[in-house]
Design a protein around this motif. Structure first.
Motif, PDB file in Angstrom:
ATOM      1  N   ALA A  58       0.802  -1.221   0.000  1.00 46.94           N
ATOM      2  CA  ALA A  58       0.000   0.000   0.000  1.00 46.94           C
ATOM      3  C   ALA A  58       0.829   1.263   0.000  1.00 46.94           C
ATOM      4  O   ALA A  58       0.254   2.360  -0.007  1.00 46.94           O
ATOM      5  N   ALA A  59       2.143   1.173   0.026  1.00 47.25           N
ATOM      6  CA  ALA A  59       2.952   2.386   0.086  1.00 47.25           C
ATOM      7  C   ALA A  59       4.313   2.104  -0.527  1.00 47.25           C
ATOM      8  O   ALA A  59       4.739   0.949  -0.670  1.00 47.25           O
ATOM      9  N   GLY A  60       5.017   3.188  -0.884  1.00 45.73           N
ATOM     10  CA  GLY A  60       6.357   3.059  -1.430  1.00 45.73           C
ATOM     11  C   GLY A  60       6.348   2.848  -2.929  1.00 45.73           C
ATOM     12  O   GLY A  60       5.341   3.021  -3.616  1.00 45.73           O
ATOM     13  N   ARG A  61       7.499   2.454  -3.432  1.00 42.22           N
ATOM     14  CA  ARG A  61       7.643   2.197  -4.857  1.00 42.22           C
ATOM     15  C   ARG A  61       8.601   1.041  -5.075  1.00 42.22           C
ATOM     16  O   ARG A  61       9.460   0.742  -4.222  1.00 42.22           O
ATOM     17  N   THR A  62       8.442   0.393  -6.247  1.00 43.15           N
ATOM     18  CA  THR A  62       9.272  -0.770  -6.551  1.00 43.15           C
ATOM     19  C   THR A  62       9.448  -0.884  -8.050  1.00 43.15           C
ATOM     20  O   THR A  62       8.593  -0.461  -8.832  1.00 43.15           O
ATOM     21  N   GLY A  63      10.555  -1.454  -8.469  1.00 39.94           N
ATOM     22  CA  GLY A  63      10.860  -1.655  -9.884  1.00 39.94           C
ATOM     23  C   GLY A  63      12.074  -2.543 -10.019  1.00 39.94           C
ATOM     24  O   GLY A  63      12.668  -2.975  -9.017  1.00 39.94           O
ATOM     25  N   GLY A  64      12.469  -2.831 -11.262  1.00 38.07           N
ATOM     26  CA  GLY A  64      13.595  -3.733 -11.448  1.00 38.07           C
ATOM     27  C   GLY A  64      14.211  -3.613 -12.820  1.00 38.07           C
ATOM     28  O   GLY A  64      13.672  -2.985 -13.738  1.00 38.07           O
ATOM     29  N   LYS A  65      15.373  -4.260 -12.965  1.00 36.97           N
ATOM     30  CA  LYS A  65      16.116  -4.252 -14.207  1.00 36.97           C
ATOM     31  C   LYS A  65      16.916  -5.532 -14.282  1.00 36.97           C
ATOM     32  O   LYS A  65      17.496  -5.971 -13.282  1.00 36.97           O
ATOM     33  N   GLY A  66      16.935  -6.153 -15.492  1.00 38.51           N
ATOM     34  CA  GLY A  66      17.650  -7.416 -15.595  1.00 38.51           C
ATOM     35  C   GLY A  66      18.051  -7.760 -17.015  1.00 38.51           C
ATOM     36  O   GLY A  66      17.672  -7.083 -17.974  1.00 38.51           O
ATOM     37  N   LYS A  67      18.838  -8.829 -17.114  1.00 33.24           N
ATOM     38  CA  LYS A  67      19.277  -9.382 -18.380  1.00 33.24           C
ATOM     39  C   LYS A  67      19.043 -10.890 -18.365  1.00 33.24           C
ATOM     40  O   LYS A  67      19.347 -11.550 -17.360  1.00 33.24           O
ATOM     41  N   PHE A  68      18.547 -11.405 -19.492  1.00 30.92           N
ATOM     42  CA  PHE A  68      18.272 -12.840 -19.581  1.00 30.92           C
ATOM     43  C   PHE A  68      18.704 -13.342 -20.956  1.00 30.92           C
ATOM     44  O   PHE A  68      18.750 -12.584 -21.930  1.00 30.92           O
TER      45      PHE A  68
ATOM     46  N   ALA B 214      11.695   0.597  -2.319  1.00 29.12           N
ATOM     47  CA  ALA B 214      11.940   1.913  -1.730  1.00 29.12           C
ATOM     48  C   ALA B 214      10.734   2.301  -0.878  1.00 29.12           C
ATOM     49  O   ALA B 214       9.653   2.593  -1.406  1.00 29.12           O
ATOM     50  N   ASP B 215      10.917   2.250   0.470  1.00 26.48           N
ATOM     51  CA  ASP B 215       9.881   2.654   1.435  1.00 26.48           C
ATOM     52  C   ASP B 215       8.573   1.912   1.208  1.00 26.48           C
ATOM     53  O   ASP B 215       7.469   2.478   1.294  1.00 26.48           O
ATOM     54  N   VAL B 216       8.674   0.621   0.904  1.00 26.41           N
ATOM     55  CA  VAL B 216       7.483  -0.188   0.630  1.00 26.41           C
ATOM     56  C   VAL B 216       6.821  -0.553   1.947  1.00 26.41           C
ATOM     57  O   VAL B 216       7.486  -1.002   2.900  1.00 26.41           O
ATOM     58  N   GLY B 217       5.501  -0.375   2.008  1.00 26.65           N
ATOM     59  CA  GLY B 217       4.741  -0.746   3.186  1.00 26.65           C
ATOM     60  C   GLY B 217       3.508  -1.528   2.815  1.00 26.65           C
ATOM     61  O   GLY B 217       2.966  -1.393   1.715  1.00 26.65           O
ATOM     62  N   GLY B 218       3.064  -2.358   3.763  1.00 24.28           N
ATOM     63  CA  GLY B 218       1.888  -3.149   3.494  1.00 24.28           C
ATOM     64  C   GLY B 218       1.601  -4.098   4.638  1.00 24.28           C
ATOM     65  O   GLY B 218       2.060  -3.911   5.771  1.00 24.28           O
ATOM     66  N   VAL B 219       0.847  -5.126   4.340  1.00 25.12           N
ATOM     67  CA  VAL B 219       0.414  -6.090   5.343  1.00 25.12           C
ATOM     68  C   VAL B 219       0.533  -7.484   4.760  1.00 25.12           C
ATOM     69  O   VAL B 219       0.156  -7.713   3.600  1.00 25.12           O
ATOM     70  N   TYR B 220       1.079  -8.405   5.562  1.00 27.18           N
ATOM     71  CA  TYR B 220       0.980  -9.824   5.217  1.00 27.18           C
ATOM     72  C   TYR B 220       0.219 -10.520   6.327  1.00 27.18           C
ATOM     73  O   TYR B 220       0.689 -10.616   7.478  1.00 27.18           O
TER      74      TYR B 220
ATOM     75  N   ALA C 229       1.999  -6.197   9.870  1.00 28.98           N
ATOM     76  CA  ALA C 229       2.159  -4.960   9.113  1.00 28.98           C
ATOM     77  C   ALA C 229       3.639  -4.616   9.031  1.00 28.98           C
ATOM     78  O   ALA C 229       4.401  -4.849   9.979  1.00 28.98           O
ATOM     79  N   PHE C 230       4.047  -4.096   7.859  1.00 25.94           N
ATOM     80  CA  PHE C 230       5.435  -3.661   7.704  1.00 25.94           C
ATOM     81  C   PHE C 230       5.442  -2.319   6.975  1.00 25.94           C
ATOM     82  O   PHE C 230       4.544  -2.002   6.188  1.00 25.94           O
ATOM     83  N   ARG C 231       6.503  -1.541   7.268  1.00 23.43           N
ATOM     84  CA  ARG C 231       6.598  -0.207   6.708  1.00 23.43           C
ATOM     85  C   ARG C 231       8.041   0.079   6.316  1.00 23.43           C
ATOM     86  O   ARG C 231       8.976  -0.431   6.914  1.00 23.43           O
ATOM     87  N   ARG C 232       8.169   0.910   5.252  1.00 21.42           N
ATOM     88  CA  ARG C 232       9.453   1.459   4.826  1.00 21.42           C
ATOM     89  C   ARG C 232      10.486   0.360   4.531  1.00 21.42           C
ATOM     90  O   ARG C 232      11.639   0.439   4.957  1.00 21.42           O
ATOM     91  N   ALA C 233      10.084  -0.653   3.767  1.00 23.66           N
ATOM     92  CA  ALA C 233      11.032  -1.683   3.316  1.00 23.66           C
ATOM     93  C   ALA C 233      11.838  -1.116   2.149  1.00 23.66           C
ATOM     94  O   ALA C 233      11.275  -0.676   1.136  1.00 23.66           O
TER      95      ALA C 233
END
Length: 885
Positions: free
Chosen positions: A602-612, A630-636, A640-644
């Motif tokens: 529910a919060a933060g941002r995420t992305g990736g880059k790779g070669k295959f 980057a500052d990922v937050g949510g619930v499992y 609850a976790f914040r700012r991963a």
């Protein structure tokens, strides 16, 4: 004396004449069989009726004709030849009469075939077309039977008669066939004229008359100039034919098999054909100058280009559809006119309109389920300029196929007369189908194609490009996959190369593919879109390869850019997903049903880059992926976790590896609050069984209640039944720990440290012989409970305990820790200390065993935390499940 000498000479002359009359026929009769055998005539027999200086009559004659691939027995009755002497020159044959005769075809396999010398010389026209002097002035054959092979055993018979009349260089010949459903007559009128040029055939007319069934006329002449060069071939062919009626079908059935013939009931109009031409004959004769057929063909075309001279007019009309085997019911018309001079096409016009119903498709097309029932063809070609080059004849073509897949091709093109060059300046291909199954298991619907293109083909090279954007729409459904509402738009599509060497064809493609939904068990049904380009075998590439660059967008939420190189041996690709901002929602949960239902971002941002990279059998898959948090937050579930923040590194090879060296989670709340958490770990597993890998834990630490919880570095092998771990607690604040407990009766101070061995199992975890202890110099404990105080009033022993714990100053706090898979936490606590206000502060020792339902306690803590409604609902559901027997 003189008289005597004269009679002597007369006597000698008569004697010599008598000897010639007797010996010459005798010699001829003696040598005749040998002469006939040289020309393939054997077993000659005859019965002479009479012979005179002016006539020969034979009652019966027979002989066998033997030629390569042909053998026949010829018999004649009442055969007579009459002639007229003209001095000592060869006699002129006046008349040949045959009362009756028969030609019986003999099986070739049953007869020896004599060797005949092969004349390999080029074909040439005769030096003279004059009728031979020995040709009779009249030939009459009253009855002649032809016994020929047919569908019946023993053969079939045609009965005919023949009349030939000659007057000088004019010839009139007629062959009449009597036993056909309607009289059939074939006639020839020949007039050689008196010309003395090298090529002189003023007129020859062939006529075939067969009642309503068939009528044809062919008129031709070959005329040369005074110098004897450049012969011109003139001709006129006319044909009218009707479908055979029942009588004709019965007759034809004796000669060919008509059982498989299609029905001709709809054929009610005649077929008409008209062909008129004038042409230079030299190019035709030149084709025989070489024994090599390919050289003949090329030489023939070259001669045509250089020397074509003349005109052609063709007209054919077919109003009623004719069933054509392997094609269908054909109808239509064609008109053609050509005029050329010295190899230059001065004028030409071609118009073709044809219709094929009940279309018969080749097996290769029939399997595509096009359902084509009819074909309409319109072709037009006419001279736009004078002269017109044979290498670029204009052609307008319109082909329409109707059926399950309606298809139409309209082109404006130029084509070379040798069919080795084709240039389509303007072409359009359209296609539409409501339902279509081109391959087994593939179901297409709402298919629509519109392609506007140009094409140039010069054997063996092909060049193709779009004149306007190509559009293709439709839906596809197959086993395990469905694509709904696909729309492809290509702004560029260029092909160049030899189609037979498709791996070396140059390709340039730029387009946009939008899909309303993809139906697949690993994907949610949401829109997709691809934009990009494909370039194959571009100039400068040293090996056959293709570059595929573009971006893939999911539901306007996720974007993956890619740069791929495709080669015969395999492929390689670079992919990147720009950061996704999760505050606007979690697109990964919309992407696939495999997304964990209990995990919410529910919060933060995420992305990736790779070669295959990999081969086409997907047996050598290699690659790496760096995934950013980057500052990922949510619930499992209920955590609850914040700012991963950190990077997850994925590596593919013989094994899969997932590692992080810098993962930091700002806060994790699971009853207790852990903050912050830092981790370095690596997971390694074989590709064939990803769940049987190993986890190597490096640094794993979490802040807890002003202290620290850490995991001792270890390696866990998930191929085994259980995994041992050891957890260290350092300086955990006891006062804060007691304050977190749902019961607030017990308070205190101090710092707790220790080690807890943990064994992870498939159903949970187990703790055996864990040990926790307070740090020196100890601390205070205060237990004040109204309920317990009421009990102490009636129990002296309980009163001593409550009084001591009212303000207990401990120097030793030590506890054994155990935990089972049922959630039971056992604490064996040992306390040493005193209460300064009790009995002068004498020393007091406690040994206390505490039992706690840890999951229930944590659930109680969670219900007291400021968490979302989803977590509280899950906690309550978990409590209800545990309380239900």
């Amino acid at each position: 004396m003189k008289v005597s000498l004269l009679w002597r000479r007369i006597t000698i002359g008569l004697f010599i004449a008598l000897m010639v009359i007797i010996l010459v026929p005798a010699i001829l009769l003696w040598q005749l069989p040998r002469i006939m055998e040289r020309y393939g005539v054997f077993d000659a027999r005859w019965q002479l009726t009479s012979f005179s200086p002016r006539q020969l009559v034979i009652e019966h004659a027979s002989f066998r004709v033997q030629q390569p691939g042909f053998a026949a027995l010829v018999e004649m009755r009442n055969f007579s030849v009459s002639w007229q002497w003209a001095g000592l020159a060869m006699p002129k044959i006046l008349q040949v009469n045959i009362a009756a005769g028969r030609l019986r075809w003999l099986p070739v396999a049953d007869q020896p075939v004599p060797e005949v010398a092969d004349d390999a010389g080029p074909f040439t026209l005769p030096a003279s077309w004059q009728l031979p002097q020995w040709l009779p002035q009249q030939i009459h054959v009253d009855h002649w039977r032809w016994q020929l092979p047919c569908t019946r055993a023993g053969g079939c018979e045609l009965a005919s008669g023949l009349q030939v009349l000659r007057q000088g260089q004019m010839l009139d010949a007629r062959l009449m066939v009597h036993n056909t459903p309607e009289p059939l007559e074939l006639s020839l009128q020949w007039n050689s004229g008196e010309g003395g040029t090298k090529y002189s055939l003023p007129a020859a007319q062939f006529t075939l008359a067969g009642g309503r069934f068939i009528n044809a006329e062919f008129i031709t002449s070959l005329v040369g100039d005074a110098a004897g060069d450049s012969p011109r071939w003139d001709g006129n062919l006319g044909l009218t034919a009707m479908a055979p009626d029942a009588a004709w079908l019965e007759f034809l059935g004796e000669w060919v098999s008509v059982e498989q013939w299609p029905s001709l009931d709809a054929f009610t109009n005649p077929v008409t054909l008209s062909l008129v031409w004038q042409a230079d004959a030299e190019p035709l004769l030149a084709a025989s100058d070489s024994s090599d057929s390919s050289l003949n063909y090329q030489y023939f075309l070259n001669e045509i280009h250089q020397r074509l001279h003349g005109k052609v007019e063709l007209s054919a009309l077919l109003l009623s559809a004719i069933p054509v085997p392997a094609v269908g019911d054909l109808s239509g018309q064609i008109r053609l006119s050509l005029a050329a001079r010295d190899g230059v096409l001065l004028q030409h016009a071609l118009a073709v309109e044809s219709q094929v119903d009940a279309l018969v498709l080749p097996d290769a097309l029939a399997t595509l389920d096009t359902g084509w029932q009819s074909l309409t063809l319109k072709a037009h070609s006419a001279s736009a300029e004078t002269p017109t080059a044979l290498e670029a004849l204009p052609l307008a073509l319109d082909i329409a196929l109707a059926g399950k897949v309606n298809t139409r091709l309209v082109v404006a093109a130029t084509v070379a007369d040798d069919l080795q060059t084709l240039n389509i300046e303007d072409g359009r291909l359209t296609l539409d189908a409501a339902q279509w199954q081109p391959l087994e298991g593939w179901q297409l619907s709402a298919v629509a194609l519109d392609s506007h293109f140009s094409l140039a083909w010069q054997q063996p090279e092909l060049r193709f490009s779009l004149l306007s954007p190509l559009s293709l729409a439709g839906s596809v459904k197959m086993e395990g996959l469905g694509v709904q509402g696909a729309q492809l738009a290509l702004s560029q599509l260029e092909l160049q190369g030899n189609p037979q060497l498709w791996q070396q064809v140059q390709l340039a493609l730029t387009g946009d593919l939008a899909v309303a939904a993809i139906e697949q068990e690993m994907l949610q049904a949401h829109p997709w879109r691809w934009q990009g380009s494909v370039k194959a075998n571009a100039p400068g590439d040293t090996v056959p390869l293709a570059h595929v660059d573009g971006s893939l967008v999911f539901d306007d939420r996720l974007t993956v850019t890619h740069k791929a190189i495709l080669q015969e041996s395999g492929w390689q690709a670079e992919v990147e997903m720009p950061d996704v901002f999760l505050l606007a929602g979690n697109p990964f949960a919309l992407l696939t049903p495999l997304w964990p239902e209990l995990l919410t971002l529910a919060a933060g941002r995420t992305g990736g880059k790779g070669k295959f990279s990999g081969d086409w059998q997907m047996e050598k898959l290699r690659g790496s992926l760096a995934w950013r948090l980057a500052d990922v937050g949510g619930v499992y579930d209920t955590t609850a976790f914040r700012r991963a923040t950190g990077t997850l590194n994925l590596t593919l090879g013989e094994r899969l590896s997932l590692a992080t060296d810098n993962l930091v989670v700002g806060e994790v709340v699971q009853g207790f609050t852990f903050a912050p958490i830092t981790m370095s770990a690596r997971y390694n597993a074989p590709l064939g069984d990803l769940m049987q890998g190993q986890v190597t834990l490096g640094k794993v630490e979490a802040g807890l209640l002003d202290g620290l919880v850490s995991v001792v570095p270890a390696t866990m092998d998930f191929s085994k039944a259980s995994q041992p771990l050891e957890i260290e607690l350092t300086n955990v604040d006891l006062g804060r720990l007691l304050a977190e407990h749902p019961s607030s009766d017990l308070t205190g101070t101090g710092k707790i440290s220790g080690r807890v061995p943990v064994e992870l199992t498939k159903t949970g975890f187990i703790v055996r012989e864990g040990r926790l202890a307070a740090q020196q110099p100890g601390g205070r404990l205060q237990y004040r409970s109204a309920r317990v105080n009421d009990i102490a009033k009636t129990s002296e022993g309980m009163k001593v305990i409550t009084d001591a714990l009212d303000d207990f100053h401990y120097t030793v706090l030590d506890s054994g820790v155990s935990y089972d898979e049922n959630g039971k936490l056992m604490l064996a606590v040992r306390l040493q200390g005193s209460n300064p206000a009790l009995e002068g502060g004498r020393a007091i020792n406690f040994n206390i065993t505490l039992e706690e339902d840890l999951p229930a306690m944590i659930a109680s803590l969670q219900l007291g935390n400021q968490l979302g409604d989803d977590i509280k609902k899950r906690v309550q559901q978990r409590i209800q499940r545990r309380s239900t027997p």
